[in-house]
Write a protein that holds these residues in place. Structure first.
Motif, PDB file in Angstrom:
ATOM      1  N   TRP A 155      10.334 -24.278   6.071  1.00  0.00           N
ATOM      2  CA  TRP A 155       9.289 -23.463   6.687  1.00  0.00           C
ATOM      3  C   TRP A 155       7.890 -23.872   6.221  1.00  0.00           C
ATOM      4  N   GLU A 191      -0.999 -35.654  10.634  1.00  0.00           N
ATOM      5  CA  GLU A 191       0.366 -35.649  11.176  1.00  0.00           C
ATOM      6  C   GLU A 191       0.716 -37.023  11.744  1.00  0.00           C
ATOM      7  N   GLN A 193       2.652 -23.227  21.328  1.00  0.00           N
ATOM      8  CA  GLN A 193       3.024 -22.864  19.956  1.00  0.00           C
ATOM      9  C   GLN A 193       2.330 -21.589  19.486  1.00  0.00           C
ATOM     10  N   GLU A 225       6.511 -26.877   8.026  1.00  0.00           N
ATOM     11  CA  GLU A 225       6.289 -26.481   9.425  1.00  0.00           C
ATOM     12  C   GLU A 225       4.983 -25.683   9.542  1.00  0.00           C
ATOM     13  N   ARG A 226       4.785 -24.759   8.611  1.00  0.00           N
ATOM     14  CA  ARG A 226       3.588 -23.908   8.645  1.00  0.00           C
ATOM     15  C   ARG A 226       2.324 -24.726   8.331  1.00  0.00           C
ATOM     16  N   ASN A 258       1.582 -26.694  11.407  1.00  0.00           N
ATOM     17  CA  ASN A 258       1.112 -25.795  12.468  1.00  0.00           C
ATOM     18  C   ASN A 258      -0.385 -25.511  12.250  1.00  0.00           C
TER      19      ASN A 258
END
Ligand code: FAD
Ligand code: NDP
Length: 657
Positions: free
Chosen positions: A328, A633, A348, A331-332, A335
């Protein structure tokens, strides 16, 4: 003119004209602040001639008696890996190296730090009001591995330091650390294929310091970005007779309170002056306002201040929505990063949902996958900058409107408005700072971009007027991490001598940055650094270093697997591979030209980085320092592809018996 596009028939539209006026205003405001002395307007506390200023740089927190009672490192001791820095970076290195099985023996790791304990930034900084500005759930490293739930969305300094201790305890690092110790130099020993690491160990005021030399198969640096506190060379400052200290070394003996209980009773009845209005001051001033009789805030450039939205962590939300699955945290983090690189996916959810995630034009300094590589032509650069200004303008306008909404006195409000693009300074967040200027005892002393003129025994002078204060807080920041062209030797403060005794700094000064993936350089085998030049960056610095460290641990682990058990590995990037990588980053340099219009600050080395030189060599070196224009990213994707290929392309691995 970078406002770019025109309205129909070559006639500028209303929007273009507005943007053009805004840009003019930015240019005028920046022009007030450019100084011929650039970064030399400051002195680092550790380098100050004045003993008083040098003393301000010492560690106020080290427990010398306890540290002196511990067994220390023996001269000549041998380690597999010496890690420079015990901040989140050094701790992440240690945890990941142990997890990967690269450092499994008791003497595999030695962590060295000038500080008296773990935490780095969070060891040194303990000023009232200190918090992380990036959400703690994404900022605090290793939350999944430690199972820790931060108490609030933005953790205070004491919790961030506590977390450093937690990591050290979980990975058994307390006996692997040498504190109060500066690494002075590292020399590659060609015969033994090790680094000789020279260290000065401080033993506190009662004992003499020790000079130690240890050997390391690998030397890895996590020496941070904002580690060297600096102060402006204000005439007369040394003669100020009241108490004076830098925010990075808060003096609770003067102010009362502790880092945990910030009851600043020592400020009662006192007039406090604060020089500086950067991210530190924004957090600090509201706390001073609660206790001091008068607060004078000396401002050269107002910060852009957005809403904060601090709140306690809801354990249910934590369990079900935040730490809801394995993986998580990354991912966070990604994001959150997608908003700052102006590339969120259409459908998203905005997981973090704070003011940072509205700063799409922050992509100007952290890159974006949205626009490809920007060609280095005036037209393409113009278009690119125009696009960024257009994205940013509503946002900076809203920030200025927020000042009007909050600050009651229109004259004070006007002075608190920032006039520069969002990416030129670290954005700040507070629901208390602007409000503090509505209090009758909080005074803004605006210097109209000039800075404080001088100091006297009793106060500070601006535009011929003396402002008497009893206590002076120097909230004047840190040496720019880009000093010396981002040279790792300059950044770490370590003299690095590689093959044939060649200094790394000479390479940087003569040719500019030369790395593979921003983490290692030819001629310096088995030495790694966390990326700055030739590497991507993110607003969340912990994510940036995690990307470097994951890659470095992979390089070491794969090389060791190649040479097999019983041999040591010597790992070195070839000069061809690093040149190819340098070319890749140079191709991306034009993207970062939006810093050209920036008001000076540490991001532009006080304006030095944004100057165009007629000397092509100077410009080439600047280009070599470039980051990754498609953002972090995308950079991670490039590194992942490299790692998946598996052969360590461009890296020579030599077994040593
Ligand atoms: P540091 O934490 O700086 O640690 C490096 C350590 O290396 C230091 O303890 C230093 O003493 C030691 N060291 C350096 N050179 C030597 C040497 N030659 N010999 C011995 N020791 C040496 N970033 C964010 O992303 N979000 C935030 O909210 C945020 N808040 C910040 C608040 C403040 C007040 C400051 C100053 C910075 C902040 N940053 C923030 C940036 C912050 O520095 C990084 O997020 C992160 O903590 C850096 O970790 P690090 O371990 O790489 O470096
Ligand atoms: P900064 O470098 O951002 O601020 C220094 C301040 O001192 C600036 O306002 C500068 O003005 C001012 N100054 C310098 N010289 C003079 C002078 N002669 N007269 C008057 N003012 C002067 O340092 P900070 O410590 O505030 O922040 C450094 C960085 O640390 C941040 O950018 C951020 O990355 C990080 N940080 C993050 C925090 C967080 O929220 N978690 C909190 C604190 C810091 P000018 O702007 O004109 O140069």
């Amino acid at each position: 003119n970078t406002t770019g596009a025109e309205g129909g028939n070559g006639i500028p539209s209303q929007e273009d004209l507005k943007l053009y006026a805004l840009q003019q205003k930015y240019t005028e405001e920046a022009a007030k602040r450019f100084r011929a002395d650039g970064i030399s307007q400051f002195v680092e506390l550790k380098d100050a001639e004045s003993g008083r200023f040098r003393a301000l740089g010492e560690d106020p927190w080290a427990d010398h008696a306890a540290l002196n009672a511990k067994e220390t490192v023996k001269n000549g001791a041998k380690y597999k890996i010496v890690i420079l820095g015990a901040g989140y970076g050094g701790l992440l290195y240690a945890a990941r190296l142990i997890q990967a099985g690269v450092a499994s023996g008791p003497d595999d790791i030695l962590i060295v730090d000038a500080a008296g304990g773990f935490g780095g930034t969070w060891w040194w900084n303990r000023y009232p009001g200190l918090h992380c500005d990036v959400e703690s759930y994404t900022y605090m490293p290793l939350l999944e591995e430690t199972g820790y739930m931060p108490r609030s969305k933005y953790a205070p300094g004491s919790e961030l330091r506590e977390h450093a201790e937690r990591i050290a305890t979980q990975w058994n690092l307390h006996d692997k650390a040498l504190f109060r110790s500066s690494v002075k130099s590292v020399h590659w020993d060609e015969e033994a294929k090790v680094w000789n690491v020279k260290i000065t160990e401080g033993r506190g005021p009662e004992e003499k310091s020790r000079e130690i030399e240890v050997q390391a198969q690998y030397f890895v640096a996590a020496s941070g970005v904002l580690t060297n506190p600096q102060i402006p060379k204000i005439p007369g400052l040394e003669s100020f007779s009241g108490s004076m200290f830098h925010t990075a070394r808060w003096d609770y003996s003067v102010t009362g309170g502790t880092p945990e209980e910030q009851n600043l009773t020592g400020l009662q009845g006192k007039r406090v002056g604060v020089i500086g209005t950067g991210a530190t001051s924004i957090q600090l001033v509201p706390q001073l306002a609660k206790w001091a009789k008068e607060v004078y805030v000396f401002q050269r450039t107002p910060s852009q201040v957005s809403w904060r939205g601090q709140r306690a962590t809801d354990p249910d939300e934590w369990k079900n929505k935040i730490a809801y699955k394995k993986g998580w945290q990354l991912e966070r983090q990604l994001n959150y990063n997608s908003y700052l690189t102006n590339a969120p996916k259409a459908d998203q959810e905005n997981m973090v949902g704070d003011a940072w995630t509205q700063f799409r034009a922050y992509a100007a300094i952290v890159g974006s996958p949205a626009w490809g590589i920007i060609e280095p032509t005036p037209e393409k650069i113009g278009e690119h900058i125009a696009r960024l200004y257009r994205i940013d303008a509503p946002h900076t306008e809203a920030a200025r409107a927020r000042v009007d909404e909050i600050v009651k006195d229109p004259e004070t409000a006007a002075k608190l408005k920032s006039w520069y693009p969002t990416w030129c300074k670290r954005p700040t967040f507070s629901d208390e700072y602007l409000q503090a200027f509505n209090l009758p005892h909080v005074h803004l002393v605006d210097t109209n971009g000039k800075g404080v003129d001088s100091a006297t025994e009793t106060g500070l002078v601006v535009a011929g007027k003396e402002y008497p204060v009893d206590i002076l807080v120097l909230s004047t920041g840190y040496r720019t991490p880009a000093l010396g062209g981002g040279s790792p030797a300059v950044r770490t403060g370590v003299e690095i001598y590689g093959r044939e005794g060649k200094p790394m700094d000479d390479k940087w000064q003569n040719y500019g940055a030369a790395t593979l993936h921003g983490v290692c350089s030819n001629g310096f085998p088995n030495l790694f650094f966390t990326g700055l030049s030739q590497h991507a960056s993110a607003a969340n610095y912990v994510l940036t270093i995690e990307v470097s460290i994951t890659h470095i641990v992979h390089l070491i682990a794969t090389a060791e697997a190649k040479v097999g058990d019983g041999s040591r590995a010597v790992i070195e990037v070839t000069s061809e591979a690093e040149e190819a990588w340098s070319m890749e980053t140079m191709r991306r340099a034009a993207y970062f030209s939006a810093v050209m219009g920036c008001t000076p600050g540490y991001i532009t080395s006080e304006g030095e980085a944004s100057q165009v030189s007629p000397d092509p060599m100077v410009m080439m070196k600047k280009a070599r320092q470039s980051g990754w224009s498609e953002g972090l990213e995308d950079f991670m994707r490039v590194l992942e592809e490299y790692r998946a290929e598996g052969s360590l392309k461009g890296v020579e691995v030599t077994p040593v018996a």
